[in-house]
Design a protein around this motif. Structure first.
Motif, PDB file in Angstrom:
ATOM      1  N   LEU A 158       0.821  -1.213   0.000  1.00  0.00           N
ATOM      2  CA  LEU A 158       0.000   0.000   0.000  1.00  0.00           C
ATOM      3  C   LEU A 158       0.855   1.263   0.000  1.00  0.00           C
ATOM      4  O   LEU A 158       0.343   2.357   0.263  1.00  0.00           O
ATOM      5  N   GLN A 159       2.139   1.144  -0.295  1.00  0.00           N
ATOM      6  CA  GLN A 159       3.033   2.293  -0.243  1.00  0.00           C
ATOM      7  C   GLN A 159       2.654   3.359  -1.280  1.00  0.00           C
ATOM      8  O   GLN A 159       2.048   3.069  -2.300  1.00  0.00           O
ATOM      9  N   HIS A 160       3.027   4.592  -0.960  1.00  0.00           N
ATOM     10  CA  HIS A 160       2.772   5.748  -1.833  1.00  0.00           C
ATOM     11  C   HIS A 160       1.277   5.921  -2.123  1.00  0.00           C
ATOM     12  O   HIS A 160       0.838   5.906  -3.262  1.00  0.00           O
ATOM     13  N   ASN A 161       0.502   6.067  -1.048  1.00  0.00           N
ATOM     14  CA  ASN A 161      -0.897   6.447  -1.133  1.00  0.00           C
ATOM     15  C   ASN A 161      -1.119   7.630  -0.199  1.00  0.00           C
ATOM     16  O   ASN A 161      -0.158   8.327   0.154  1.00  0.00           O
ATOM     17  N   GLU A 162      -2.344   7.863   0.213  1.00  0.00           N
ATOM     18  CA  GLU A 162      -2.651   9.000   1.090  1.00  0.00           C
ATOM     19  C   GLU A 162      -3.407   8.534   2.338  1.00  0.00           C
ATOM     20  O   GLU A 162      -4.269   9.235   2.858  1.00  0.00           O
ATOM     21  N   LEU A 163      -3.075   7.353   2.814  1.00  0.00           N
ATOM     22  CA  LEU A 163      -3.768   6.767   3.967  1.00  0.00           C
ATOM     23  C   LEU A 163      -3.429   7.523   5.245  1.00  0.00           C
ATOM     24  O   LEU A 163      -2.266   7.821   5.519  1.00  0.00           O
ATOM     25  N   THR A 164      -4.440   7.793   6.045  1.00  0.00           N
ATOM     26  CA  THR A 164      -4.231   8.475   7.327  1.00  0.00           C
ATOM     27  C   THR A 164      -4.485   7.552   8.517  1.00  0.00           C
ATOM     28  O   THR A 164      -4.097   7.874   9.642  1.00  0.00           O
ATOM     29  N   TYR A 165      -5.146   6.426   8.289  1.00  0.00           N
ATOM     30  CA  TYR A 165      -5.394   5.480   9.380  1.00  0.00           C
ATOM     31  C   TYR A 165      -5.615   4.093   8.799  1.00  0.00           C
ATOM     32  O   TYR A 165      -5.834   3.904   7.597  1.00  0.00           O
ATOM     33  N   ILE A 166      -5.551   3.091   9.690  1.00  0.00           N
ATOM     34  CA  ILE A 166      -5.756   1.689   9.324  1.00  0.00           C
ATOM     35  C   ILE A 166      -7.104   1.247   9.900  1.00  0.00           C
ATOM     36  O   ILE A 166      -7.398   1.518  11.064  1.00  0.00           O
ATOM     37  N   PRO A 167      -7.938   0.573   9.106  1.00  0.00           N
ATOM     38  CA  PRO A 167      -9.283   0.214   9.597  1.00  0.00           C
ATOM     39  C   PRO A 167      -9.247  -0.816  10.720  1.00  0.00           C
ATOM     40  O   PRO A 167      -8.295  -1.588  10.858  1.00  0.00           O
ATOM     41  N   GLU A 168     -10.294  -0.806  11.530  1.00  0.00           N
ATOM     42  CA  GLU A 168     -10.453  -1.797  12.586  1.00  0.00           C
ATOM     43  C   GLU A 168     -10.548  -3.193  11.972  1.00  0.00           C
ATOM     44  O   GLU A 168     -11.070  -3.378  10.876  1.00  0.00           O
ATOM     45  N   GLY A 169     -10.033  -4.145  12.693  1.00  0.00           N
ATOM     46  CA  GLY A 169     -10.105  -5.524  12.230  1.00  0.00           C
ATOM     47  C   GLY A 169      -8.937  -5.936  11.353  1.00  0.00           C
ATOM     48  O   GLY A 169      -8.884  -7.071  10.870  1.00  0.00           O
ATOM     49  N   PHE A 170      -7.983  -5.028  11.142  1.00  0.00           N
ATOM     50  CA  PHE A 170      -6.847  -5.326  10.277  1.00  0.00           C
ATOM     51  C   PHE A 170      -6.062  -6.531  10.790  1.00  0.00           C
ATOM     52  O   PHE A 170      -5.455  -7.265  10.019  1.00  0.00           O
ATOM     53  N   GLU A 171      -6.106  -6.725  12.099  1.00  0.00           N
ATOM     54  CA  GLU A 171      -5.358  -7.838  12.700  1.00  0.00           C
ATOM     55  C   GLU A 171      -5.909  -9.195  12.280  1.00  0.00           C
ATOM     56  O   GLU A 171      -5.275 -10.235  12.533  1.00  0.00           O
ATOM     57  N   GLN A 172      -7.073  -9.224  11.625  1.00  0.00           N
ATOM     58  CA  GLN A 172      -7.633 -10.493  11.161  1.00  0.00           C
ATOM     59  C   GLN A 172      -6.848 -11.084   9.993  1.00  0.00           C
ATOM     60  O   GLN A 172      -7.047 -12.243   9.638  1.00  0.00           O
ATOM     61  N   LEU A 173      -5.962 -10.301   9.408  1.00  0.00           N
ATOM     62  CA  LEU A 173      -5.131 -10.807   8.312  1.00  0.00           C
ATOM     63  C   LEU A 173      -4.000 -11.642   8.897  1.00  0.00           C
ATOM     64  O   LEU A 173      -2.829 -11.308   8.826  1.00  0.00           O
ATOM     65  N   SER A 174      -4.383 -12.755   9.474  1.00  0.00           N
ATOM     66  CA  SER A 174      -3.460 -13.549  10.293  1.00  0.00           C
ATOM     67  C   SER A 174      -2.355 -14.235   9.500  1.00  0.00           C
ATOM     68  O   SER A 174      -1.362 -14.675  10.072  1.00  0.00           O
ATOM     69  N   ASN A 175      -2.514 -14.350   8.179  1.00  0.00           N
ATOM     70  CA  ASN A 175      -1.483 -14.996   7.358  1.00  0.00           C
ATOM     71  C   ASN A 175      -0.551 -13.999   6.691  1.00  0.00           C
ATOM     72  O   ASN A 175       0.357 -14.395   5.953  1.00  0.00           O
ATOM     73  N   LEU A 176      -0.741 -12.710   6.964  1.00  0.00           N
ATOM     74  CA  LEU A 176       0.050 -11.674   6.314  1.00  0.00           C
ATOM     75  C   LEU A 176       1.526 -11.787   6.723  1.00  0.00           C
ATOM     76  O   LEU A 176       1.855 -11.815   7.906  1.00  0.00           O
ATOM     77  N   GLU A 177       2.400 -11.844   5.721  1.00  0.00           N
ATOM     78  CA  GLU A 177       3.838 -11.955   5.965  1.00  0.00           C
ATOM     79  C   GLU A 177       4.590 -10.686   5.576  1.00  0.00           C
ATOM     80  O   GLU A 177       5.624 -10.379   6.159  1.00  0.00           O
ATOM     81  N   ASP A 178       4.084  -9.973   4.573  1.00  0.00           N
ATOM     82  CA  ASP A 178       4.780  -8.791   4.048  1.00  0.00           C
ATOM     83  C   ASP A 178       3.784  -7.641   3.943  1.00  0.00           C
ATOM     84  O   ASP A 178       2.810  -7.732   3.199  1.00  0.00           O
ATOM     85  N   LEU A 179       4.029  -6.567   4.683  1.00  0.00           N
ATOM     86  CA  LEU A 179       3.120  -5.418   4.700  1.00  0.00           C
ATOM     87  C   LEU A 179       3.915  -4.142   4.488  1.00  0.00           C
ATOM     88  O   LEU A 179       4.821  -3.827   5.257  1.00  0.00           O
TER      89      LEU A 179
END
Length: 565
Positions: A158-179
């Motif tokens: 998600l690099q080089h965007n205009e994000l100001t916050y991360i949505p609730e529930g993001f921790e549900q991506l339990s298999n995420l290895e690279d962010l």
């Protein structure tokens, strides 16, 4: 026959000839035909402003060939061909995606980087098989909550965007290895991030973070943490408990103290350059048993402790641009391949020794150690001896006019090559085969060009071309994306391409002193990653000396203000 059943219930309008004609214009039928066989479709760089319907419906509609009553061989029977699993539509002009995305439920890879997306469709939640999602270099201001349904996601970019916050529930991506969340507008990291237990690589650089949550230490598998270019003033002590951490980047923050890392036994690289660190003590070093790279450049250090000798694995030490007036002689006993000291008020080592490079400095420091017997580190070595370690030193071989040395035999081990103070007029292509090369010293030769093959040096970080005969910045350097330092002072350089230089995102030091630059392109001001830009001794009229004296940040700001609008 499941494909036939799906087709029987499809939208009857999907077969309209006009629609098919439009789709054929945007996406050649041969490309769609190949995608049905391979399950992969690449539409990158096709100037698309929207995704054609035939792409969304590639697994739903009967192919054009079938409507033309063509016979199919056993290898081309469309009803037996595979669903689309990989879709690349990057480098286009897409401003939005439709909910037709749900018609591709088998996707494992979706790459839509470098577009103009401001949002993502809610239908994203239905891509339950998705493993890699690349939405970097867009204009996203927020993420849909539906993204948290992608339970199989391993890579999210998600690099080089205009994000100001991360949505609730993001921790549900339990298999995420690279962010990768770099280059956004984040001011906080959710505490819930600590539940991303599979995460191996986390990039938070170039945001507006003032702190990190202590809970981040619960990421027990995290190996790579990048927090460069933020507003961090302190690091939570809990970070020291991250046992798997190998690479930690904290450059360009506001740190005043170097953290201690008692549990980070695997830490190999620590980058804390361009902060406000004033002291380096024994307590900061004693646990860095595996450290290979220690970057302390551009801080306020006044001294280096004798205890630095505990870092027996250290290969690269960057102390440039600090307030260090003397070095401990014990530093000479380290097996360093690269030592940077530029920009310090050193009084105990003559400048001519420093100019000769790392090995000469270490040799000088060892000679000052008061010892009863000869140092164990002193080894009689000729210039052409096959090295047992990963460096080649051919410094000051007076008779060397060309490089005809079987360097290819060392390509799996060499990381540091010093060919300075010789009479080289060209570089052998064998040198370009050293794929592990990180440091290359070619100063004080007769070089006027570099071979194009040098772009194969995919790990090169530092190149010294000072005191040669270059009339322009060698074109190949723009294509070595890993370069962090280019030293090309005292040549005849008359021009440089600022637009190409802007693409060199890792370049932080550029020394162009004493060349023939008649003007500095204003676009150079957009190279915001530059932390050291040296321009003295050139015949240009602007920027004036008063601007140059204010330092790199002031020079870049001045240049940006002069960019035509």
């Amino acid at each position: 026959m499941s494909r036939l059943q799906r087709v029987a219930g499809r939208d009857p309008r999907a077969g309209f000839r006009a629609e098919r004609r439009d789709c054929t214009t945007a996406v050649p039928q041969g490309l769609l035909k190949a995608a049905r066989r391979s399950g992969q479709l690449n539409l990158s760089g096709r100037n698309l402003s929207e995704v054609p319907q035939c792409v969304w419906r590639i697994n739903v509609d009967i192919p054009e060939e079938a409507n033309q009553n063509l016979s199919f061989s056993s290898a081309e029977r469309w009803w037996e061909q595979t669903d689309l699993t990989k879709l690349i539509i990057s480098n286009n002009k897409l401003q939005s995606l439709t909910d037709d995305l749900r018609l591709l439920p088998a996707l494992t890879v979706l790459d839509i980087h470098d577009n103009q997306l401001t949002s993502l469709p809610s239908a994203l939640r239905e891509l339950e098989n998705l493993q890699k999602l690349n939405v970097s270099h867009n204009k996203l201001k927020m993420l849909p909550e539906e993204i948290t349904n992608l339970k199989n996601l391993k890579g999210l970019y998600l690099q080089h965007n205009e994000l100001t916050y991360i949505p609730e529930g993001f921790e549900q991506l339990s298999n995420l290895e690279d962010l990768d969340l770099s280059s956004n507008r984040l001011s906080t990291v959710p505490v819930s991030f600590s539940s991303l237990s599979s995460l191996i690589r986390l990039n938070l650089s170039s945001n507006q973070l003032k702190s990190l949550p202590a809970e981040i230490s619960k990421m027990k598998r995290l190996k790579h943490l990048d927090c460069n270019s933020n507003l961090l003033e302190t690091i939570p002590p809990e970070l020291a408990g991250m046992e798997s951490l190998e690479l930690l980047y904290l450059r360009r923050n506001k740190l005043r103290f170097l953290p201690e890392f008692p549990s980070c036994r695997l830490l190999k690289e620590l980058h804390v350059g361009e902060n406000q660190i004033e002291m380096l003590g024994a307590e900061h070093l004693k646990h860095l048993n595996s450290i290979l790279v220690l970057d302390l450049r551009d801080n306020k250090l006044k001294s280096v402790p004798d205890e630095i000798t505990v870092l027996q694995s250290l290969e690269r030490l960057d102390l440039s641009n600090n307030d260090i007036s003397s070095l401990p002689c014990s530093l000479g006993n380290l097996h360093l391949k690269f030592l940077a000291l530029e920009g310090n008020p050193l009084r105990t080592i003559r400048r001519e020794i420093i100019n000769k490079g790392t090995q000469e400095v270490l040799k000088y420091l060892r000679s000052k150690i008061k010892d009863d017997g000869p140092s164990q580190d002193s080894v009689t070595e000729t210039a052409m001896t096959l090295p047992s370690e990963s460096r080649v030193n051919m410094h000051a071989i007076v008779a060397l006019k060309i490089l005809d040395y079987r360097i290819i035999e060392l390509k799996e081990m060499v990381s540091d090559v010093n060919l300075s103070f010789n009479k080289l007029s060209f570089i052998s292509l064998e040198l370009c085969m050293l794929q592990k090369l990180t440091f290359l010293d070619l100063r004080n030769n007769f070089l006027s060009s570099l071979p194009e093959e040098m772009k194969l040096l995919i790990r090169l970080q530092t190149i010294n071309l000072s005191f040669n005969r270059f009339k322009m910045l060698p074109e190949v350097l723009y294509h070595i994306s890993t370069l962090e330092t280019i030293l090309i002072s005292n040549n005849q350089v008359g021009s440089l391409d600022a637009l190409k230089m802007k693409m060199m995102e890792n370049l932080s030091t550029l020394d162009l002193q004493n060349n023939d630059l008649l003007q500095i392109p204003p676009e150079l001001g957009n190279c915001v990653n530059l932390r050291t830009l040296l321009l003295d001794g050139n015949p240009f009229r602007v920027p004036r000396a008063t601007i140059l004296m204010k330092g790199t940040a002031a020079i870049l700001e001045y240049l940006r203000d002069r960019i035509p609008t």
